[in-house]
Design an enzyme around this catalytic site. Structure first.
Site, PDB file in Angstrom:
ATOM      1  N   GLU A  72       0.860  -1.178   0.000  1.00 46.26           N
ATOM      2  CA  GLU A  72       0.000   0.000   0.000  1.00 46.26           C
ATOM      3  C   GLU A  72       0.897   1.229   0.000  1.00 46.26           C
ATOM      4  O   GLU A  72       2.108   1.128   0.225  1.00 46.26           O
ATOM      5  CB  GLU A  72      -0.947   0.011   1.190  1.00 46.26           C
ATOM      6  CG  GLU A  72      -0.286   0.166   2.550  1.00 46.26           C
ATOM      7  CD  GLU A  72      -1.310   0.339   3.675  1.00 46.26           C
ATOM      8  OE1 GLU A  72      -2.183   1.227   3.550  1.00 46.26           O
ATOM      9  OE2 GLU A  72      -1.243  -0.405   4.669  1.00 46.26           O
ATOM     10  N   ASN A 394     -11.213  -3.829   3.427  1.00 43.96           N
ATOM     11  CA  ASN A 394      -9.988  -3.890   4.232  1.00 43.96           C
ATOM     12  C   ASN A 394     -10.306  -3.487   5.664  1.00 43.96           C
ATOM     13  O   ASN A 394     -10.905  -2.431   5.905  1.00 43.96           O
ATOM     14  CB  ASN A 394      -8.924  -2.937   3.678  1.00 43.96           C
ATOM     15  CG  ASN A 394      -7.686  -2.894   4.563  1.00 43.96           C
ATOM     16  OD1 ASN A 394      -6.941  -3.849   4.663  1.00 43.96           O
ATOM     17  ND2 ASN A 394      -7.482  -1.768   5.249  1.00 43.96           N
ATOM     18  N   GLU A 395      -9.959  -4.325   6.604  1.00 41.49           N
ATOM     19  CA  GLU A 395     -10.059  -4.033   8.041  1.00 41.49           C
ATOM     20  C   GLU A 395     -11.417  -3.439   8.418  1.00 41.49           C
ATOM     21  O   GLU A 395     -11.505  -2.444   9.149  1.00 41.49           O
ATOM     22  CB  GLU A 395      -8.912  -3.120   8.473  1.00 41.49           C
ATOM     23  CG  GLU A 395      -7.559  -3.802   8.374  1.00 41.49           C
ATOM     24  CD  GLU A 395      -6.423  -3.018   9.015  1.00 41.49           C
ATOM     25  OE1 GLU A 395      -6.555  -1.791   9.165  1.00 41.49           O
ATOM     26  OE2 GLU A 395      -5.402  -3.626   9.354  1.00 41.49           O
TER      27      GLU A 395
END
Length: 691
Positions: A72, A394-395
């Site tokens: 990322e 994501n998360e």
């Protein structure tokens, strides 16, 4: 917009309200107090440790994608890192009111001023801003211009060609000649120079090649300069400078970093994030469609770690990165949750984002008869890419409204209807602290994503966590993990803990299908790091792998296709005194007994080899009696690959890039039963030829 910041207490991230930054998840610092409170003592030597590997049993198939990479935009991983562009703030969008990272060049009585100008966008592009150079006193011998010092310097190397390009115009008729150069920061030394063209009143793109001589000395104390000796006003837009790139791609990647990444032989690459996928808000998420095509068509967007992303690393660049490494893409798609807490309601409002994901999958996998497959072909890659894994979000465990189950179901049904063969990964429903915050019950994911960031002793203690997992249900994707000691890259002690954790993955290959360490990259210059403890460090000129990087390579390079049954006994223990909680500092929890050694064994039927991996986490050598039960024949000589150093704090740096690296030697005295001494603070791979 104010975002949530997080900090870690052991494995748990506790929200802390802070404003004034885009960082949703700042440095999760391993507090010195945590380490200080963890006391370690090793007991006197016990009876010799014994390891039995049962070759008579079939073992467990190992996923070819067990070890991969996660990426990322953090720590200047792309801009100022892997993406080879050398000009910082090339499109003048970092600050509309101030030309950050640009300076005026004025010599011998010449005077000039610069400013960001939004009155003259470059037509047909995503370039609304320009840099105006006011040069009323330029004249022969009185040079004025603009300069950019890049990301902590411009890397000058001998006998090297650089590609410079820029848009430029003047006001009115006539023509202003420009000289483009790479020169020392004080302007006294010119390393490469070329005529940039005669600038007229219309926006045009100019390009030149700048070549250094063979006798030029390597330096980072350099800048890119565009200068003139003609008075007037000149506007510049998207000023770019590329060194040689990996496979010589025009919008390519940095050679030394790609070589290190390729060297890891990853099974997959998880992209584009991470927080970078979600964005600080729904509006600033990673919009993949805006990352396609020529760079002048890419508007860029605010990153999530305090700096803007140019989006030079677009969707196609990620896919080419995978292709160059012979790695599978693990595509993360935006699933309706952003870091500021926004979540898109399930149903009609979520439909455009589901369609966005379907379009993205079509761009990756579609043939040229499809809309987005045809777009990929126009972008330069007619052949589709292989795609077996898609992660939904994501998360999402951080989402307070807990809507992920419904959002996952909507994405799941749409993707499976069109692409039933694709495995879908849920970001919740695992057993780590974060993904356990929500459950997925309406649909069954193919994999669940678990994230772990531990201190060293905690990681050692968790090395056997998958031994007790259920063997049914979704497989585990460890999408982010690391032992966190050492900065900006981890030290040997972290590498030992990482290796212990990987040994646990291999022993439980029927549970863990994929795993990727994070973060992958860090620019080690002051201000370049947003997250401590990273795998690969670099400045503008050079790079190095941390001890953990070398441990990752060892585990991947020597990985069989079957995990063998292994039983260890009489393993010496070390006592770990956990720190007290902040809420009750007077209550010290009981000490935990943690093994000092960790093991795994895999077999490659194709090569006829067994790979016995052993981690000795303490500062004394330990001897192990190895029994290869069921082996017909074992060669007396094999190979030992050992990563070790005299101090567990030892690490690699820019100035000492190879202080802690693996050493390969012959291993003798092997057989169906043998005894072997493992060095202090070591990760060892024994390569055994067995039938």
């Amino acid at each position: 917009m104010q975002l949530k910041k997080m900090m870690v207490c052991l494995t748990k991230r506790v929200p802390m309200s802070r404003g004034g930054t885009r960082c949703a998840r700042p440095r999760r610092r391993l507090a010195a107090s945590l380490v200080a409170l963890a006391t370690l003592s090793t007991p006197p030597a016990m009876a010799q440790t014994a390891v039995r590997i049962d070759l008579a049993k079939p073992g467990i198939p190992v996923s070819p994608t067990l070890y991969g990479q996660m990426t990322e935009e953090i720590n200047f991983s792309y801009d100022g890192g892997l993406y080879a562009e050398l000009v910082r703030n090339r499109a003048f969008k970092d600050n509309d009111g101030n030309p950050e990272h640009w300076s005026v060049v004025q010599e011998a009585g010449g005077s000039a001023a610069i400013a960001v100008d939004q009155r003259y966008p470059v037509a047909g592009t995503a370039l609304p801003n320009s840099l105006r150079l006011d040069a009323p006193n330029a004249s022969p011998g009185h040079r004025v211009g603009v300069a950019n010092a890049g990301y902590w310097g411009i890397p000058v190397k001998p006998n090297t060609s650089y590609r410079a390009s820029f848009y430029a115009k003047i006001n009115g008729a006539g023509a202003v000649p420009l000289i483009v150069s790479i020169e020392g920061v004080d302007g006294k030394t010119v390393y490469a120079q070329a005529e940039g063209g005669r600038i007229d009143g219309e926006w045009k793109r100019y390009s030149v090649t700048l070549s250094t001589a063979a006798n030029v000395k390597t330096t980072s104390d350099a800048r890119l300069v565009l200068a003139t000796e003609t008075p007037g006003k000149v506007w510049f837009s998207q000023v770019s400078l590329f060194p040689p790139t990996y496979k010589e791609r025009p919008n390519g990647l940095r050679v030394d970093l790609m070589e290190k990444l390729v060297d890891m032989k990853p099974g997959f690459l998880r992209f584009p994030g991470g927080n970078y996928l979600e964005g600080g808000s729904v509006g600033t998420r990673f919009k993949w469609k805006e990352t396609l095509g020529p760079i002048e068509q890419r508007p860029g967007h605010p990153g999530t770690w305090g700096y803007r992303s140019s989006d030079g690393m677009g969707l196609l660049e990620f896919l080419l990165w995978c292709e160059d490494m012979k790695a599978e893409p693990v595509l993360a798609v935006f699933a309706g949750y952003a870091l500021n807490g926004e979540s898109v309601p399930v149903g009609k409002e979520l439909e455009p984002f589901v369609q966005e994901a379907l379009d993205e999958i079509e761009y990756v996998t579609g043939d040229v008869s499809t809309k987005w497959g045809a777009q990929r072909a126009r972008d330069g890659h007619p052949a589709p890419f292989k795609l077996r894994y898609v992660e939904i979000g994501n998360e999402d465990g951080f989402e307070k409204d807990k809507t992920y189950d419904g959002r996952f179901a909507q994405f799941h049904d749409a993707i499976k209807a069109k692409y039933p063969q694709i495995k879908l990964i849920s970001t919740v429903g695992g057993k780590d602290w974060l993904s356990a915050q929500q459950k997925v019950s309406s649909r069954v994911p193919d994999l669940v994503d678990e994230h772990y960031y531990f201190n060293v002793m905690e990681m050692l203690n968790e090395a056997a966590r998958y031994d007790s997992y259920e063997r049914r249900g979704p497989k585990v994707f460890i999408g982010e993990w690391a032992a966190r000691e050492g900065e900006p890259t981890t030290n040997l002690y972290s590498a030992l803990a990482d290796a212990a954790f990987m040994a646990g993955m291999e022993r439980n290959a029927d549970v863990v299908e994929m795993a990727c360490y994070a973060p992958l990259l860090v620019n080690v210059n002051p201000g370049g790091m947003q997250w401590q403890s990273n795998l690969i460090g670099y400045d503008v000129q050079s790079s190095y792998g941390s001890p953990s990087y070398h441990a990752q390579k060892m585990f991947k390079h020597y990985l069989g296709d079957v995990s063998l049954p292994l039983h260890a006994e009489k393993v010496s223990m070390q006592s770990w005194q956990r720190p007290a909680s902040k809420e009750k500092p007077e209550d010290l929890p009981p000490a935990i007994q943690v093994p000092t050694m960790f093991f795994s064994a895999t077999r490659s039927d194709q090569r006829g080899e067994i790979y016995l991996k052993v981690v000795n986490s303490v500062g004394t050598a330990q001897t192990v009696q190895v029994d290869l039960a069921g082996a017909a024949k074992v060669a007396a000589e094999g190979k030992a690959i050992v990563l070790s150093s005299s101090r567990k704090e030892d690490t690699n740096t820019i100035t000492e890039p190879t202080k802690v690296v693996p050493v390969t030697s012959k291993a003798r005295g092997l057989g169906k039963q043998f005894s072997y001494s493992f060095a202090p603070y070591s990760v060892t791979v024994l390569v055994l030829s067995a039938k």
